[in-house]
Scaffold this motif. Structure first.
Motif, PDB file in Angstrom:
ATOM      1  N   UNK A 151    -133.221 -31.042  19.960  1.00 41.78           N
ATOM      2  CA  UNK A 151    -131.923 -31.668  19.694  1.00 41.78           C
ATOM      3  C   UNK A 151    -132.054 -32.358  18.339  1.00 41.78           C
ATOM      4  N   UNK A 152    -131.756 -31.628  17.252  1.00 42.64           N
ATOM      5  CA  UNK A 152    -132.064 -32.140  15.914  1.00 42.64           C
ATOM      6  C   UNK A 152    -131.436 -33.494  15.611  1.00 42.64           C
ATOM      7  N   UNK A 153    -130.152 -33.673  15.976  1.00 40.32           N
ATOM      8  CA  UNK A 153    -129.495 -34.929  15.599  1.00 40.32           C
ATOM      9  C   UNK A 153    -130.101 -36.144  16.277  1.00 40.32           C
ATOM     10  N   UNK A 154    -130.642 -35.922  17.449  1.00 41.79           N
ATOM     11  CA  UNK A 154    -131.199 -37.053  18.213  1.00 41.79           C
ATOM     12  C   UNK A 154    -132.691 -37.248  17.974  1.00 41.79           C
ATOM     13  N   UNK A 155    -133.326 -36.326  17.266  1.00 42.30           N
ATOM     14  CA  UNK A 155    -134.777 -36.376  17.073  1.00 42.30           C
ATOM     15  C   UNK A 155    -135.530 -36.291  18.399  1.00 42.30           C
ATOM     16  N   UNK A 156    -135.040 -35.417  19.276  1.00 46.86           N
ATOM     17  CA  UNK A 156    -135.699 -35.242  20.575  1.00 46.86           C
ATOM     18  C   UNK A 156    -136.193 -33.809  20.705  1.00 46.86           C
ATOM     19  N   UNK A 157    -137.393 -33.676  21.261  1.00 49.38           N
ATOM     20  CA  UNK A 157    -137.926 -32.354  21.595  1.00 49.38           C
ATOM     21  C   UNK A 157    -138.326 -32.383  23.068  1.00 49.38           C
ATOM     22  N   UNK A 158    -137.765 -31.469  23.846  1.00 51.17           N
ATOM     23  CA  UNK A 158    -138.122 -31.420  25.260  1.00 51.17           C
ATOM     24  C   UNK A 158    -139.123 -30.298  25.488  1.00 51.17           C
ATOM     25  N   UNK A 159    -139.872 -30.426  26.549  1.00 56.22           N
ATOM     26  CA  UNK A 159    -140.842 -29.371  26.856  1.00 56.22           C
ATOM     27  C   UNK A 159    -140.858 -29.073  28.351  1.00 56.22           C
ATOM     28  N   UNK A 160    -141.045 -27.804  28.644  1.00 52.97           N
ATOM     29  CA  UNK A 160    -141.247 -27.384  30.021  1.00 52.97           C
ATOM     30  C   UNK A 160    -142.081 -26.111  29.979  1.00 52.97           C
ATOM     31  N   UNK A 161    -142.725 -25.784  31.078  1.00 52.41           N
ATOM     32  CA  UNK A 161    -143.639 -24.646  31.106  1.00 52.41           C
ATOM     33  C   UNK A 161    -143.308 -23.811  32.326  1.00 52.41           C
ATOM     34  N   UNK A 162    -143.288 -22.495  32.163  1.00 50.35           N
ATOM     35  CA  UNK A 162    -143.154 -21.661  33.362  1.00 50.35           C
ATOM     36  C   UNK A 162    -144.313 -20.683  33.432  1.00 50.35           C
ATOM     37  N   UNK A 163    -144.664 -20.307  34.642  1.00 50.60           N
ATOM     38  CA  UNK A 163    -145.824 -19.439  34.886  1.00 50.60           C
ATOM     39  C   UNK A 163    -145.380 -18.300  35.777  1.00 50.60           C
TER      40      UNK A 163
END
Ligand code: GLA
Length: 727
Positions: A151-163
């Motif tokens: 989310x560029x405007x908010x300076x947020x990077x989310x992460x999730x992982x799938x297997x």
């Protein structure tokens, strides 16, 4: 020495931050950089030395300077030479632990990914993008996708992982964290939020030591004891200056975070599902999704980091009709009556509240089954019409005729042994066959991992919701979970049930919000025992603590404010002496503290003085006047509970810096005491601010640099609220 054979770079850019991953020729993912925005490449940071007992990948056996034990890894797994805490580990059907994940490809798409069955940050296609990195362990026959939502405007990077299990045998996931971050140096502090029932989210800050420091929950909820939000800060970072990183897990069950300083003084921080007793079988072709972690970086201190999380949760996690609008000022009967009430008493409480301007009456625990004490009745979600002296609609109609909305308390995940439901379905409780269960509040937990159990409760509750006009639900959860076993074929092992339970709770909430899109749901778990960003995806506010004492609440709300917006904080004015602490605080002070949240009352307003009744009406008017600033403004912490003993203070500032609401509460009083000055933040230094109701002006620069004196008054726990307007 340039480059550890990096062949490709994945760079995530936000407005003010850059996150860079390097892909090596062997397919390893190195974490190169996370910090202030930059162009260019950070692979020159990777160094190599021959390090004893730090192994080398087989392909590099001649190059003893190449070890994953010493290099910054993007998503470290156990078994390929990195002996720090792994983010990922699995056990194959042969009983072998470890995974060797290698890069295969990656892609970037517009918009933000979502996660099946789990809460996740959402954003429009214009406001976000997703990067997926595809990894594979050929031998274990497993493929892994690392997902990044930006989310560029908010300076947020989310992460999730799938297997996904691509083989023919079942494999077992032993550890799957949502995010892992490596730093090349030490010197960081960890800020975490610990507590207990009725005293949640106290801030502790300490330097990360050599070895592993970890926090988490094995209680089946995110817990009162440790919150799944933490901050990594450089040791000189303050509220206003310096670098810090946040990590918030959108999950409400067992979790773990780890912080580690390794043998070379480097730092690793991680967050995700707890790996303790976690052993999740993955059948061939089956896919597993981790919960999501939301990361942010601030180069402008802790206050700015909090502002990022406030906006993220308000605008990209919370949903529904009440996301942006003012929540109704409510009155809850819990501390007024506990379970000792009848329909007439409720109406009496509601009527007085309505006359003073309260907008919603919430009927708490005790309205259903044989629930006259907390030893019986949970699970019997039918209205006790004898107690209410009629159907629920009688109360709801009366309340609506007074011009108020009506709300109801539920605790769907629980059952008492003394209930019709338990007598009919004893096998629905999470207990171990042959073993006497550990009891909590004399209740058992229903097996929400079983759809038929959760669906049965859901339909019972829907019948109640459909029987009367109900605009609000308080959804509670009042015990910790242990010793579990499910009757579902194939799911018995503890290693998966706690996560499946959580998925069941989310499914329940999802059905509730879908069927009743206009319902305002307030989360609760003995107050703030499940106060996390996962819950906030379904319930835009959460009862912050069972502790309603204004002075304790200042500390609880201070800690809560680091990772969560004011709109998420359920906060009420209650009676004195306070029921949790015995402390007596002025009426106004209780209101000023409760206004730093979604505001309400929790006492019998028939029992207060005529002057206090007038005050209630004024407080509600004030709240209505300031709510926009309170809910959407920038929140500044102006005191540190550890060091500032004289007074507590906090500020709401409109984003255009024109409106300010300053709140002060005196804490400690002494004879002939020095003057305490509260310094404001974020104002326009060159402009003059006018104090509402007073004909005097205050220069922004002086308010920030020198502050404002706390008035000297001979009384305890006094509160002041100052509203300033910029010229
Ligand atoms: C929990 C809640 C309280 C109240 C009681 C009712 O403790 O946090 O606010 O609803 O349950 O039993």
């Amino acid at each position: 020495m340039r480059s550890r054979d990096i062949t490709e770079y994945i760079t995530l850019q936000t407005k003010n931050t850059t996150y860079q991953i390097g892909i090596s020729s062997l397919g390893f993912l190195f974490h190169l950089y996370y910090g202030p925005k930059t162009e260019g490449k950070a692979d020159y940071l990777l160094t190599g030395r021959d390090r004893g007992f730090s192994p080398n990948p087989y392909e590099k056996k001649e190059d003893r300077t190449y070890s994953l034990d010493a290099l910054p890894m993007e998503y470290p797994s156990y078994g390929n030479g990195d002996f720090r805490s792994p983010a990922f580990n699995l056990r194959t059907s042969m009983g072998v632990f470890g995974a060797d994940l290698r890069y295969r490809s990656h892609r970037r798409t517009e918009g933000k990914y979502s996660i099946p069955g789990l809460p996740a940050v959402y954003a429009s296609a214009q406001d976000s993008y997703t990067v997926e990195i595809f990894l594979e362990d050929e031998t274990a026959q497993v493929s892994v996708v690392l997902k990044y939502g930006v989310l560029p405007d908010l300076d947020v990077i989310t992460r999730s992982v799938s297997v996904t299990n691509t083989g023919r045998e079942t494999i077992y996931i032993n550890k799957i964290y949502s995010a892992s971050l490596d730093f090349l140096t030490g010197g960081f502090d960890l800020l975490h939020f610990y507590g207990r029932h009725a005293m949640e989210r106290n801030l502790e800050r300490f330097p990360i030591l050599f070895g592993n420091q970890s926090f988490g929950s094995r209680r089946g909820t995110s817990s009162h004891q440790h919150n799944p939000f933490f901050i990594l800060a450089e040791s000189d970072t303050t509220e206003d200056f310096g670098s810090c990183y946040g990590m918030s897990l959108l999950y409400s069950g067992n979790f773990r975070m780890e912080a580690e300083k390794d043998q070379y003084g480097q730092t690793r921080i991680q967050i995700g599902l707890s790996d303790e007793m976690f052993d999740y079988p993955l059948m061939p072709k089956e896919e597993f999704h981790s919960p999501e972690a939301a990361m942010a970086y601030s180069g402008r201190g802790l206050a700015h980091l909090s502002h990022i999380y406030h906006k993220l949760i308000r605008r990209h996690v919370c949903r529904g009709k009440y996301r942006d609008c003012r929540r109704p000022v409510l009155i809850n009967n819990w501390e007024a009556t506990y379970m000792d009430f009848d329909g007439d008493r409720l109406i009496e409480i509601a009527r007085q509240a309505a006359e003073l301007g309260v907008e919603m009456f919430v009927l708490d625990d005790g309205w259903f089954g044989e629930r006259n004490s907390d030893n019986a009745g949970l699970g019997d979600w039918y209205v006790n019409e004898d107690k209410l002296k009629g159907p629920l609609s009688r109360i709801s109609q009366a309340v609506h005729q007074m011009g108020m909305k009506f709300g109801l308390w539920i605790e769907p995940e629980m059952v008492n042994e003394d209930s019709q439901l338990y007598r009919e379905h004893p096998d629905w409780a999470l207990v171990v066959p042959g073993r006497k269960p550990v009891m909590g509040r004399n209740q058992l937990v229903l097996d929400f991992s079983r759809e038929e159990v959760a669906d049965h409760i859901f339909s019972m509750i829907c019948k109640v919701l459909d029987s009367a006009e109900i605009e609000y639900i308080k959804m509670d959860m009042n015990r910790s979970i242990c010793n579990v076993y499910t009757a579902t074929e194939g799911f018995q092992n503890y290693g998966q049930i706690m996560h499946r339970y959580m998925l069941g709770v989310y499914r329940f909430l999802d059905k509730l919000t879908t069927r009743y899109p206009d319902l305002l749901i307030e989360g609760c778990s003995g107050g703030g025992g499940r106060f996390d960003a996962g819950m906030l995806y379904y319930t835009p506010q959460i009862w912050c603590s069972d502790n309603t004492d204004a002075i304790d609440r200042i500390r609880i709300q201070h800690g809560t404010s680091f990772g969560y917006p004011i709109s998420a904080v359920g906060s009420h004015v209650s009676a004195v002496p306070n029921h949790q602490t015995g402390r007596i605080t002025p009426f106004r002070t209780r209101a000023v503290v409760a206004m730093a949240g979604s505001f309400g009352y929790e006492l019998d307003l028939n029992r207060i003085s005529p002057q206090e009744k007038e005050e209630v009406s004024r407080q509600i008017e004030d709240y209505k006047k300031y709510w926009d600033l309170i809910q959407n403004g920038l929140y500044y912490r102006l005191h540190n509970p550890e060091t500032d003993k004289e007074a507590a203070a906090w500020e709401f500032l409109s984003e255009d810096r024109k409106r300010v609401l300053l709140n002060i509460v005196s804490l400690d009083t002494h004879g002939n005491s020095p003057v305490t000055y509260i310094r404001l933040k974020g104002l326009d230094p060159d402009k003059i601010y006018h104090l509402e109701g007073e004909n005097s002006s205050y220069p922004g620069a002086i308010l920030m640099q020198a502050g404002i004196p706390v008035p000297a008054e001979l009384s305890e726990y006094k509160a002041w609220q100052y509203s300033f307007l910029r010229e």
